[in-house]
Design a protein around this motif. Structure first.
Motif, PDB file in Angstrom:
ATOM      1  N   GLY A 208       0.784  -1.220   0.000  1.00 20.30           N
ATOM      2  CA  GLY A 208       0.000   0.000   0.000  1.00 20.30           C
ATOM      3  C   GLY A 208       0.820   1.277   0.000  1.00 20.30           C
ATOM      4  O   GLY A 208       0.362   2.306  -0.497  1.00 20.30           O
ATOM      5  N   GLU A 209       2.028   1.238   0.536  1.00 20.43           N
ATOM      6  CA  GLU A 209       2.842   2.448   0.617  1.00 20.43           C
ATOM      7  C   GLU A 209       3.816   2.589  -0.546  1.00 20.43           C
ATOM      8  O   GLU A 209       4.583   3.552  -0.615  1.00 20.43           O
ATOM      9  N   MET A 210       3.793   1.649  -1.495  1.00 25.28           N
ATOM     10  CA  MET A 210       4.775   1.620  -2.560  1.00 25.28           C
ATOM     11  C   MET A 210       4.341   2.275  -3.866  1.00 25.28           C
ATOM     12  O   MET A 210       5.163   2.619  -4.701  1.00 25.28           O
ATOM     13  N   ALA A 211       3.033   2.438  -4.075  1.00 21.71           N
ATOM     14  CA  ALA A 211       2.543   2.913  -5.371  1.00 21.71           C
ATOM     15  C   ALA A 211       3.172   4.241  -5.784  1.00 21.71           C
ATOM     16  O   ALA A 211       3.637   4.387  -6.925  1.00 21.71           O
ATOM     17  N   SER A 212       3.212   5.209  -4.877  1.00 20.93           N
ATOM     18  CA  SER A 212       3.749   6.525  -5.231  1.00 20.93           C
ATOM     19  C   SER A 212       5.229   6.455  -5.553  1.00 20.93           C
ATOM     20  O   SER A 212       5.725   7.170  -6.439  1.00 20.93           O
ATOM     21  N   HIS A 213       5.957   5.590  -4.845  1.00 18.05           N
ATOM     22  CA  HIS A 213       7.395   5.469  -5.095  1.00 18.05           C
ATOM     23  C   HIS A 213       7.666   4.780  -6.429  1.00 18.05           C
ATOM     24  O   HIS A 213       8.647   5.091  -7.114  1.00 18.05           O
ATOM     25  N   MET A 214       6.812   3.841  -6.796  1.00 19.57           N
ATOM     26  CA  MET A 214       6.975   3.195  -8.095  1.00 19.57           C
ATOM     27  C   MET A 214       6.733   4.202  -9.217  1.00 19.57           C
ATOM     28  O   MET A 214       7.426   4.199 -10.233  1.00 19.57           O
ATOM     29  N   GLU A 215       5.759   5.086  -9.022  1.00 18.57           N
ATOM     30  CA  GLU A 215       5.490   6.126 -10.008  1.00 18.57           C
ATOM     31  C   GLU A 215       6.673   7.080 -10.125  1.00 18.57           C
ATOM     32  O   GLU A 215       7.012   7.543 -11.221  1.00 18.57           O
ATOM     33  N   ALA A 216       7.319   7.365  -8.988  1.00 17.25           N
ATOM     34  CA  ALA A 216       8.467   8.261  -8.997  1.00 17.25           C
ATOM     35  C   ALA A 216       9.700   7.598  -9.589  1.00 17.25           C
ATOM     36  O   ALA A 216      10.648   8.287 -10.005  1.00 17.25           O
ATOM     37  N   GLY A 217       9.703   6.268  -9.622  1.00 10.01           N
ATOM     38  CA  GLY A 217      10.818   5.545 -10.219  1.00 10.01           C
ATOM     39  C   GLY A 217      12.039   5.414  -9.344  1.00 10.01           C
ATOM     40  O   GLY A 217      13.133   5.093  -9.831  1.00 10.01           O
ATOM     41  N   ASP A 218      11.901   5.643  -8.024  1.00 10.66           N
ATOM     42  CA  ASP A 218      13.073   5.573  -7.152  1.00 10.66           C
ATOM     43  C   ASP A 218      13.195   4.238  -6.419  1.00 10.66           C
ATOM     44  O   ASP A 218      14.166   4.016  -5.707  1.00 10.66           O
ATOM     45  N   MET A 219      12.210   3.363  -6.580  1.00 13.28           N
ATOM     46  CA  MET A 219      12.269   2.052  -5.923  1.00 13.28           C
ATOM     47  C   MET A 219      11.830   0.963  -6.890  1.00 13.28           C
ATOM     48  O   MET A 219      11.099   1.206  -7.850  1.00 13.28           O
ATOM     49  N   ARG A 220      12.278  -0.241  -6.594  1.00 11.37           N
ATOM     50  CA  ARG A 220      11.876  -1.412  -7.359  1.00 11.37           C
ATOM     51  C   ARG A 220      11.305  -2.447  -6.397  1.00 11.37           C
ATOM     52  O   ARG A 220      11.929  -2.767  -5.382  1.00 11.37           O
ATOM     53  N   VAL A 221      10.130  -2.966  -6.701  1.00 10.39           N
ATOM     54  CA  VAL A 221       9.531  -4.022  -5.891  1.00 10.39           C
ATOM     55  C   VAL A 221       9.890  -5.359  -6.526  1.00 10.39           C
ATOM     56  O   VAL A 221       9.469  -5.660  -7.643  1.00 10.39           O
ATOM     57  N   LEU A 222      10.685  -6.150  -5.807  1.00  3.87           N
ATOM     58  CA  LEU A 222      11.132  -7.445  -6.332  1.00  3.87           C
ATOM     59  C   LEU A 222      10.022  -8.487  -6.263  1.00  3.87           C
ATOM     60  O   LEU A 222       9.970  -9.398  -7.099  1.00  3.87           O
ATOM     61  N   ALA A 223       9.151  -8.355  -5.270  1.00  2.20           N
ATOM     62  CA  ALA A 223       8.072  -9.341  -5.120  1.00  2.20           C
ATOM     63  C   ALA A 223       7.020  -8.803  -4.182  1.00  2.20           C
ATOM     64  O   ALA A 223       7.309  -7.997  -3.284  1.00  2.20           O
ATOM     65  N   VAL A 224       5.794  -9.239  -4.394  1.00  2.54           N
ATOM     66  CA  VAL A 224       4.728  -9.001  -3.432  1.00  2.54           C
ATOM     67  C   VAL A 224       4.468 -10.316  -2.705  1.00  2.54           C
ATOM     68  O   VAL A 224       4.558 -11.392  -3.289  1.00  2.54           O
ATOM     69  N   MET A 225       4.170 -10.219  -1.426  1.00  2.00           N
ATOM     70  CA  MET A 225       3.958 -11.410  -0.601  1.00  2.00           C
ATOM     71  C   MET A 225       2.471 -11.747  -0.544  1.00  2.00           C
ATOM     72  O   MET A 225       1.868 -11.820   0.523  1.00  2.00           O
ATOM     73  N   ALA A 226       1.874 -11.945  -1.720  1.00  2.00           N
ATOM     74  CA  ALA A 226       0.466 -12.283  -1.833  1.00  2.00           C
ATOM     75  C   ALA A 226       0.340 -13.660  -2.473  1.00  2.00           C
ATOM     76  O   ALA A 226       1.283 -14.152  -3.111  1.00  2.00           O
ATOM     77  N   ASP A 227      -0.829 -14.282  -2.302  1.00  7.96           N
ATOM     78  CA  ASP A 227      -1.065 -15.587  -2.914  1.00  7.96           C
ATOM     79  C   ASP A 227      -1.126 -15.495  -4.431  1.00  7.96           C
ATOM     80  O   ASP A 227      -0.691 -16.397  -5.139  1.00  7.96           O
ATOM     81  N   GLU A 228      -1.681 -14.387  -4.920  1.00  6.95           N
ATOM     82  CA  GLU A 228      -1.830 -14.188  -6.355  1.00  6.95           C
ATOM     83  C   GLU A 228      -1.341 -12.799  -6.725  1.00  6.95           C
ATOM     84  O   GLU A 228      -1.313 -11.890  -5.896  1.00  6.95           O
ATOM     85  N   ARG A 229      -0.968 -12.633  -7.989  1.00  5.28           N
ATOM     86  CA  ARG A 229      -0.503 -11.340  -8.458  1.00  5.28           C
ATOM     87  C   ARG A 229      -1.608 -10.294  -8.294  1.00  5.28           C
ATOM     88  O   ARG A 229      -2.776 -10.567  -8.524  1.00  5.28           O
ATOM     89  N   LEU A 230      -1.200  -9.093  -7.889  1.00  3.45           N
ATOM     90  CA  LEU A 230      -2.146  -8.011  -7.663  1.00  3.45           C
ATOM     91  C   LEU A 230      -2.416  -7.260  -8.956  1.00  3.45           C
ATOM     92  O   LEU A 230      -1.730  -7.452  -9.958  1.00  3.45           O
ATOM     93  N   GLY A 231      -3.406  -6.376  -8.922  1.00  8.73           N
ATOM     94  CA  GLY A 231      -3.741  -5.590 -10.088  1.00  8.73           C
ATOM     95  C   GLY A 231      -3.186  -4.187  -9.998  1.00  8.73           C
ATOM     96  O   GLY A 231      -2.334  -3.874  -9.164  1.00  8.73           O
TER      97      GLY A 231
END
Length: 324
Positions: A208-231
């Motif tokens: 939930g706290e990563m969306a804005s940082h992904m838009e800014a391009g300063d972070m990379r999410v290697l994986a989400v810890m969910a059962d299924e891929r998120l939208g």
């Protein structure tokens, strides 16, 4: 008036006097937030207050019961309010962790009845955009070779939810979580600043706290810890599981009741949650409160809680948080 018209009129009048899920004892619905106003427990109750508004014949009241990060409320509903059919109490995965490590006293998850969920957030494995790690597989290889070779940080001390996410990663490699190099921060904001500043290499945070940082391009999410891929913004981010690592962390937000609530009244609440989950209003309030869909009620929720508790106790014991 003919007999048929009289019967029809009587049936219509009766139907107008009943709420959607009428039960003898559920006449003053209440959600207890076991903390001060504001924060996660308050948010959880507000989801129920709005999302269940159409399911009962009376508005839901939100009350606050701070103390021990949920311990005061948990003990009250195990002593004096065990059969209160009107009240649900907010809990989170952090509450389950506190139960597992004995912070709520002698009572366990089997001393309450889990009713429904408000929604969820999920763990995320995060690095800087220019990190040498471009995949979870690379990170896990280094953790397997030497857990202390990677500096991991998050907004919580040893034994916290964020620490548990990191511990799960290390445990999946076959190493002991106690061997990892973990830096605790006062909150997620401080941990993110440390990641961007280079003080830590990996941040085990929340989706939930990563969306804005992904838009800014300063972070990379290697994986989400969910059962299924998120939208949405995370549609292209693979889960840890699909990359070959059985690591999942759902930050569940939900509700429990006292263990002596009658089966009929408990089922009234379960049915109310299930009906609400099918409405656009429920989806809207989840989105407004920053939660992702996780709609579980009754036996399905209890099964998920039991599975989570088993994992939490196992990891906490390995880490020395629970003494055998």
């Amino acid at each position: 008036m003919t007999l048929n018209r009289f019967c029809a009129a009587a049936l219509m009048a009766a139907s107008l006097t009943l709420p959607t899920f009428a039960a003898a004892e559920v006449d003053s619905p209440e959600c207890v937030a076991p903390a001060q106003p504001g924060g996660g427990f308050d948010l959880t109750c507000r989801v129920a207050q709005t999302g269940l508004a159409a399911q009962f014949g009376a508005p839901m009241q939100v009350t606050f019961m701070p103390g021990g990060i949920g311990a005061v409320a948990f003990n009250l509903f195990n002593t004096t309010r065990t059969d209160d059919a009107n009240a649900i109490v907010a809990f989170s995965t952090g509450s389950l962790l506190n139960i597992a490590t004995g912070k709520y006293g002698a009572f366990t998850e089997n001393d309450v009845r889990f009713v429904g969920t408000a929604g969820a957030d999920f763990g995320a494995v995060v690095v800087k955009a220019d990190s040498k790690y471009t995949s979870l597989e690379q990170l896990m290889a280094d953790l397997a070779a030497d857990p202390s070779s990677v500096v991991v940080g998050a907004g919580g001390s040893v034994g916290s939810q964020d620490w548990m996410k990191a511990a799960l990663l290390v445990r999946e490699t076959g190493a002991s979580p106690m061997k990892m190099r973990y830096v605790a921060f006062d909150g997620g904001g401080d941990a993110i600043a440390a990641l961007l500043g280079g003080s830590i290499e990996v941040y085990t945070g929340d989706v939930g706290e990563m969306a804005s940082h992904m838009e800014a391009g300063d972070m990379r999410v290697l994986a989400v810890m969910a059962d299924e891929r998120l939208g949405g913004a995370f549609a292209e981010v693979p889960t840890a599981k699909e990359q070959g690592f059985d690591v999942e962390w759902t930050i569940m937000r939900g509700f429990y009741m006292g263990k002596d609530v009658s089966d009929a009244d408990y089922q009234t609440w379960v049915d109310a949650f299930k009906a609400a989950y099918a409405t656009p209003e429920w989806e809207q309030v989840q989105t407004e409160k920053g939660l992702l869909p996780l709609n579980l009620a009754g036996d399905e929720l209890k099964a998920r809680v039991d599975a989570n508790m088993a994992t939490l106790r196992e990891i906490a014991t390995e880490a020395g948080l629970i003494q055998k």
